[in-house]
Motif scaffolding. Structure first.
Motif, mmCIF file in Angstrom:
data_model
loop_
_atom_site.group_PDB
_atom_site.id
_atom_site.type_symbol
_atom_site.label_atom_id
_atom_site.label_comp_id
_atom_site.label_asym_id
_atom_site.label_seq_id
_atom_site.Cartn_x
_atom_site.Cartn_y
_atom_site.Cartn_z
ATOM 1 N N ALA A 500 0.732 -1.329 0.004
ATOM 2 C CA ALA A 500 0.002 0.060 0.253
ATOM 3 C C ALA A 500 0.868 1.266 -0.253
ATOM 4 O O ALA A 500 0.466 2.123 -0.583
ATOM 5 C CB ALA A 500 -1.165 0.040 1.404
ATOM 6 N N HIS A 502 3.784 1.468 -1.350
ATOM 7 C CA HIS A 502 4.221 1.636 -2.667
ATOM 8 C C HIS A 502 3.220 2.477 -3.709
ATOM 9 O O HIS A 502 3.956 2.876 -4.428
ATOM 10 C CB HIS A 502 4.709 0.175 -3.248
ATOM 11 C CG HIS A 502 5.824 -0.341 -2.542
ATOM 12 N ND1 HIS A 502 6.361 -1.763 -2.861
ATOM 13 C CD2 HIS A 502 6.761 0.286 -1.978
ATOM 14 C CE1 HIS A 502 7.359 -1.964 -2.104
ATOM 15 N NE2 HIS A 502 7.905 -0.883 -1.640
ATOM 16 N N ARG A 503 2.186 2.094 -3.653
ATOM 17 C CA ARG A 503 1.206 2.720 -4.340
ATOM 18 C C ARG A 503 1.069 4.148 -4.168
ATOM 19 O O ARG A 503 0.460 4.814 -4.958
ATOM 20 C CB ARG A 503 -0.297 1.918 -4.070
ATOM 21 C CG ARG A 503 -0.317 0.577 -4.683
ATOM 22 C CD ARG A 503 -1.830 -0.125 -4.583
ATOM 23 N NE ARG A 503 -2.338 -0.312 -3.320
ATOM 24 C CZ ARG A 503 -2.245 -1.505 -2.753
ATOM 25 N NH1 ARG A 503 -1.514 -2.385 -3.382
ATOM 26 N NH2 ARG A 503 -2.688 -1.468 -1.492
ATOM 27 N N ARG A 504 1.389 4.728 -3.016
ATOM 28 C CA ARG A 504 1.425 5.979 -2.734
ATOM 29 C C ARG A 504 2.652 6.783 -3.149
ATOM 30 O O ARG A 504 2.543 8.070 -3.077
ATOM 31 C CB ARG A 504 1.059 6.182 -1.307
ATOM 32 C CG ARG A 504 -0.257 5.750 -0.662
ATOM 33 C CD ARG A 504 -0.587 6.124 0.758
ATOM 34 N NE ARG A 504 0.508 5.987 1.556
ATOM 35 C CZ ARG A 504 0.464 4.849 2.336
ATOM 36 N NH1 ARG A 504 -0.393 3.933 2.545
ATOM 37 N NH2 ARG A 504 1.523 4.599 3.463
#
Length: 659
Positions: A500, A502-504
């Motif tokens: 999660a 990494h997605r930000r």
């Protein structure tokens, strides 16, 4: 040959009630063993000696009656007998016998059943045919087999880097001087075709000179890098002085697929069986026996939480006893002389953890998957080179067809990786430098910079890991002066939280780094491992090699205790920082008679005469082999230093893991 020798194990009893079949086999064995023996002694195959020591006939007979035969010795290859497909023993002693040793490892334990093997997949039949060629003589007037001869020719070709036309000329000449009924391949093409049954293939993948991308799959037709625009090929200047592309790649990656080698582990009867009563090796993790070990003691990785977390993620994968768990390891090394120009080559190794503990770290079961050429280390671009391996891991998760006397769906999964600290940072994508260098605390790090030393330190940061009511949390003198610790322990980030996170992340166009790098996080890149379908189940995706940490910490402690100035961390700057942080007035920097700063000798540092006595004592110490037998070589009484500790620790660690 060995198919009717089950009585070797079934007919032996500890109480001496041997069957008649067992006694007959022992008589046959003793006749065979001392018939080919070169003297009055020969290797003893009992369970105690395991062909490791030489015995006379009388002593060997007593050993066999007392201990029985060693496991998996249906074929008496150490006593002049050859299994079908096994290469002749003299060939192994040849200077080009490395390939022959490999073929022997592959052939040993294979039992051929014409009716059953005809039902096997084509690739398996091809491999069986190759091994059977080991029994086929090159011609009627020699003992050399066709496989023996061709493999040695191929080894010579590789060792001396001769051209294809030269190889063809050699085979043509040899064909003319040996009898006309020979079976030697007439050129390199047919020799390679014959050896193809081994399945030992590798791919050469072109790489951008700056390690930006691989020219692979959909990018295979590109001639320039999509990121930096550099040419894929080496450029030379023509007569007009212009840069012209050649057909020679500027850089290449050597990639060896792991699927064929995992399949091969299930083909060999030698690997499939570790003893007359033991479970199969590639299913040992499922069928293992604890013996007398307590249930509270972890004796195998399958009993750890990381293994169990992957099992819980996919129960079907866990139920299949042939499912393979894989470990990765990589590090850089200099293949040339240390006096030459620096050149860093990075191999990537893979270990299948299904095997028993005594086999899992043997070199013959460690796969070389990638060879990343230098001269510079790949750094954060290590991620680029892992792409073929990650794609193969995705394929292994869904499953591939394999064979071990019957066809089955072979599945495998990445479990964890083991590296030293710098390689850990490159592989995981988390920089191990700066305030946030700890990959466990991550953004919850308490590290701070030393005023005089200028480096980040974790001194007194681990007190928060103690239980909440521990007495040392309240101490204001044992650690930093006047400081009590109330903060609770740091929590390790789960795989889901990391994904999660990494997605930000967003890239800063000006710095080409993620926003907040060095302040909010230390992510340099997102590892391709997080693309795996089971990534959220990885509890310990990356680990640090204990040997390197032991060496670094031990060397620092030894250097500090013996006050080795050039290697000790106990210097003037450290003493000035100590005065600011701790309550140790007896260790603070002072001025000597000449007005220069000096360090008072610490209580734990011996005086010069005491240090000399200690070194003379170390010089006279004798330790058992494989532990610290070479310690005296590292002791220099004159200079008062210990040298070569790293190599000694590596050798001791390797020997300890193998024995």
């Amino acid at each position: 040959m060995g198919g009717n020798r089950k009585a070797m194990y079934e007919g032996w009893r500890k109480n001496g009630a041997y069957s008649r079949e067992w006694q007959a086999i022992v008589e046959d064995f003793l006749k065979q063993a001392f018939k080919v023996a070169r003297g009055p002694v020969t290797p003893c195959p009992c369970l105690d000696c395991k062909n490791g020591s030489y015995k006379t006939r009388h002593v060997m007979e007593e050993h066999l009656c007392r201990f029985g035969f060693m496991p998996d010795y249906l074929v008496w290859h150490k006593h002049g007998e050859q299994a079908r497909g096994r290469i002749s023993e003299p060939a192994q002693q040849n200077r080009d016998g490395i390939m022959m040793d490999m073929l022997n490892d592959l052939a040993m334990g294979f039992e051929f059943d014409p009716e059953e093997d005809n039902q096997s997949p084509p690739e398996v039949q091809e491999f069986y045919r190759l091994l059977e060629a080991g029994d086929e003589k090159l011609h009627d007037h020699t003992e050399k087999t066709m496989l023996d001869t061709v493999s040695r020719l191929m080894a010579i070709n590789s060792k001396h880097n001769i051209s294809n036309s030269c190889f063809n000329d050699i085979t043509e000449l040899v064909s003319e001087v040996i009898p006309s009924d020979h079976k030697l391949p007439k050129n390199l093409y047919f020799a390679k075709k014959m050896m193809a049954g081994l399945g030992i293939k590798y791919e050469k993948i072109d790489v951008c000179p700056s390690n930006c991308m691989l020219f692979w799959r959909e990018d295979d037709k590109l001639s320039t890098c999509r990121h930096c625009g550099k040419s894929r090929y080496i450029q030379v200047k023509n007569e007009a002085g212009e840069n012209v592309d050649t057909t020679v790649p500027a850089k290449q990656l050597r990639y060896m697929p792991i699927i064929p080698r995992l399949k091969r582990l299930f083909l060999s009867m030698k690997i499939a069986k570790i003893g007359r009563l033991g479970p199969t090796s590639m299913r040992w993790h499922k069928e293992r026996r604890r013996g007398s070990q307590s249930e509270d003691v972890m004796v195998y990785p399958a009993e750890g939480d990381a293994w169990k977390a992957l099992d819980e993620f996919d129960p079907e994968f866990a139920r299949a006893p042939r499912s393979v768990r894989l470990g990765f390891a990589t590090d850089g090394f200099t293949p040339f002389s240390t006096f030459s120009s620096p050149y860093s080559c990075w191999p990537v190794f893979i270990m299948p953890y299904n095997l028993p503990p005594e086999m899992v770290l043997k070199d013959e079961f460690i796969f070389l998957a990638l060879v990343i050429l230098g001269p510079e280390h790949p750094g954060r671009n290590l991620n680029v080179f892992l792409r073929p391996l990650i794609e193969e891991l995705k394929q292994l998760w869904t499953g591939v067809k394999a064979y071990d006397k019957k066809e089955f769906n072979l599945r495998a999964a990445y479990l964890w990786s083991v590296h030293d600290l710098p390689a850990y940072g490159n592989f995981a994508g988390w920089s191990v430098n700066g305030r946030l260098q700890c990959s466990i605390c991550m953004d919850d790090s308490d590290a701070y910079r030393l005023k005089h030393g200028g480096k980040y330190t974790f001194f007194d940061c681990t007190r928060r890991e103690l239980p909440p009511r521990h007495m040392l949390r309240q101490s204001t003198t044992a650690f930093r002066k006047g400081v009590k610790v109330i903060k609770l322990p740091s929590k390790r980030k789960t795989a889901k939280k990391i994904m999660a996170w990494h997605r930000r992340l967003k890239v800063n166009p000006s710095t080409k780094k993620f926003h907040g790098y060095g302040e909010l996080h230390n992510w340099t890149h997102i590892s391709l491992l997080w693309e795996l379908p089971y990534a959220e189940a990885l509890m310990l995706p990356h680990n640090i090699d204990l040997m390197h940490q032991e060496r670094n910490v031990a060397e620092s402690i030894v250097s500090m205790c013996f006050d080795v100035i050039e290697k000790s961390k106990d210097n003037i700057k450290a003493r000035k920082d100590l005065a600011l942080l701790c309550d140790r007035p007896n260790l603070e920097v002072r001025l000597n008679g000449k007005g220069n700063e000096c360090r008072p000798r610490a209580e734990y540092c011996p005086k010069p005469e005491e240090r000399k006595q200690i070194f003379e004592w170390l010089k006279s110490l004798k330790f058992p082999d494989r532990y610290a037998a070479n310690l005296k070589r590292a002791v220099n009484v004159k200079t008062g230093k210990l040298t070569g500790l790293k190599s000694m620790i590596i050798i001791s660690s390797l020997k300890g893991s193998y024995l």
